[in-house]
Design an enzyme around this catalytic site. Structure first.
Site, PDB file in Angstrom:
ATOM      1  CG  LEU A   1      -1.880  -1.250   1.241  1.00 38.08           C
ATOM      2  CD1 LEU A   1      -2.545  -1.396   2.592  1.00 38.08           C
ATOM      3  CD2 LEU A   1      -2.918  -1.144   0.136  1.00 38.08           C
ATOM      4  N   PRO A   2       0.280   2.422  -0.341  1.00 38.25           N
ATOM      5  CG  PRO A   2      -1.014   3.819  -1.673  1.00 38.25           C
ATOM      6  CD  PRO A   2      -1.110   2.616  -0.794  1.00 38.25           C
TER       7      PRO A   2
ATOM      8  CE  LYS B   1       5.990   5.648   0.974  1.00 44.28           C
ATOM      9  NZ  LYS B   1       5.368   4.405   0.459  1.00 44.28           N
TER      10      LYS B   1
ATOM     11  CB  THR C   1       8.349   1.807   1.665  1.00 38.25           C
ATOM     12  OG1 THR C   1       9.021   0.752   0.968  1.00 38.25           O
ATOM     13  CG2 THR C   1       9.387   2.682   2.363  1.00 38.25           C
TER      14      THR C   1
ATOM     15  CE  LYS D   1      12.649   0.615  -0.011  1.00 36.94           C
ATOM     16  NZ  LYS D   1      11.286   0.228  -0.356  1.00 36.94           N
TER      17      LYS D   1
END
Length: 291
Positions: A65-66, A244, A94, A169
Site C-alpha cells: 500500500l502507498p 517519499k 514502505t 529500507k
C-alpha cells in the site's frame, strides 16, 4: 500450498501477487483499480470483491500500500475483523517505523502475527520474483512469512524486531538517493572536463568510485547495462517514490536525533526535482538538473 490474500496490486504488488500464484498458492487478490484486478486474474489470481473478503480463510495476508495511514486503516477495518487467529500478516509497503510497530502490536493483541517486509529491487524485480525483502518481526512470525516472501524474491533477511525491516529500507534508500546524486555529479563533471563517458565508466566501475548506481543503474544513456536512462528515464524507480523514502528517513533521523547531512541534502534536491514536474521520472533522471 496455501490460500494467500494480496491487497494492493499496483506496479509492485501486481508482479508479486503473480509470482505467488505461479508458485502454486491460491491467491485472493484485491485492489481499488479494476484494471489491476483484471491483470491479477490473468496472472492466475482470483479477484475478491473487497479486502475483507480476500482475507477470509487466508493463511497469509500480503499488503502493498502507498503509506502508513493506508496500512493502518486496512489492518483495522479489513484485516483484523476477518483474519483467522494465527494468520501471518506481511506488509511489504514502505512506511514509517512507528506505524509498522504499532500495527504489529495491534495484530498481536488480536491473536495474529505480523511482519514488516519492505522490498528492494523495483518493478522489474517484482515481476521477475527477484526482490530483496528486509523483514522485521518475531522469530515465529518471520518463520511463517519467509516461504511466501521467498516465492517473490531472491533474498529474505530477518533484520530484527518489528519495525526493523522499515528501518533497514529507509537507511538503504537514503544511501541510494545520496549515492545516485553523487554518481550523476561525477558523470556531469566528467563530460564537462572532456572525458568520454564510456571511458570514464570503464575506469570508475573498476576503481574506488564504483557503486551500484554506476554499474547496475548508470544514469547515462548508452553506458553500462540497460537502465531507465536508455528509455528517456521512464520506468524503474520513480523520483516521487525516492522522495517519499527520503522524507521517511529524515523523519526517522529526527526521531532519534541522528545527523544525516547528506540524506538531508538528497531530500532537498529530489524535492526540487519532483516539484519541477518529475515525480514519475526515474530517480536517475536527476542528472538532467546537474548537466
Amino acid at each position: 500450498m496455501a490460500r494467500v490474500a494480496f491487497i494492493g496490486l499496483g506496479n509492485m504488488g501486481g508482479g508479486m501477487a503473480a509470482n505467488l500464484a505461479k508458485a502454486g498458492h491460491d491467491v485472493r487478490a484485491y485492489d481499488l483499480v479494476p484494471e489491476a484486478l483484471q491483470k491479477a486474474e490473468a496472472a492466475g489470481c482470483l479477484a475478491a470483491p473487497s479486502a475483507g473478503e480476500a482475507v477470509k480463510g487466508a493463511e497469509a495476508v500480503v499488503t502493498m500500500l502507498p503509506a502508513g495511514r493506508h496500512v493502518e486503516t486496512v489492518y483495522a477495518d479489513q484485516l483484523f475483523p476477518n483474519a483467522d487467529p494465527g494468520t501471518v500478516l506481511i506488509d511489504c509497503s514502505t512506511i514509517d517505523v512507528a506505524t509498522a510497530r504499532r500495527v504489529a502490536e495491534a495484530a498481536q493483541a488480536k491473536g495474529l502475527l505480523a511482519v514488516d517486509a519492505p522490498v528492494s529491487g523495483g518493478i522489474a524485480a517484482a515481476n521477475a520474483g527477484s526482490l530483496t525483502f528486509m523483514v522485521g518481526g518475531t522469530d515465529q512470525a518471520f518463520d511463517l512469512a519467509e516461504p511466501y516472501l521467498a516465492a517473490m524474491g531472491k533474498a529474505v533477511i530477518h533484520a530484527g524486531a518489528s519495525g526493523a525491516g522499515q528501518a533497514a529500507k529507509i537507511c538503504n534508500n537514503m544511501l541510494l538517493g545520496a549515492e545516485m546524486i553523487a554518481t550523476c555529479e561525477a558523470f556531469a563533471l566528467a563530460e564537462k572536463l572532456g572525458l568520454d563517458l564510456q571511458k570514464f565508466y570503464d575506469i570508475a566501475s573498476v576503481s574506488s568510485g564504483q557503486s551500484w548506481s554506476m554499474t547496475s543503474y548508470c544514469p547515462v544513456p548508452g553506458v553500462g547495462p540497460e537502465t531507465p536512462a536508455d528509455r528517456d528515464y521512464q520506468g524503474g524507480f520513480a523520483a516521487g517514490l525516492m522522495l517519499k523514502d527520503l522524507r521517511l528517513a529524515m523523519e526517522a533521523a529526527a526521531s532519534v536525533h541522528a545527523d544525516t547531512p547528506m540524506g538531508k541534502r538528497a531530500a532537498q534536491l529530489y524535492e526540487a526535482f519532483v516539484e519541477a514536474g518529475n515525480a514519475a521520472t526515474d530517480f536517475s533522471g536527476i542528472i538532467r538538473t546537474l548537466k
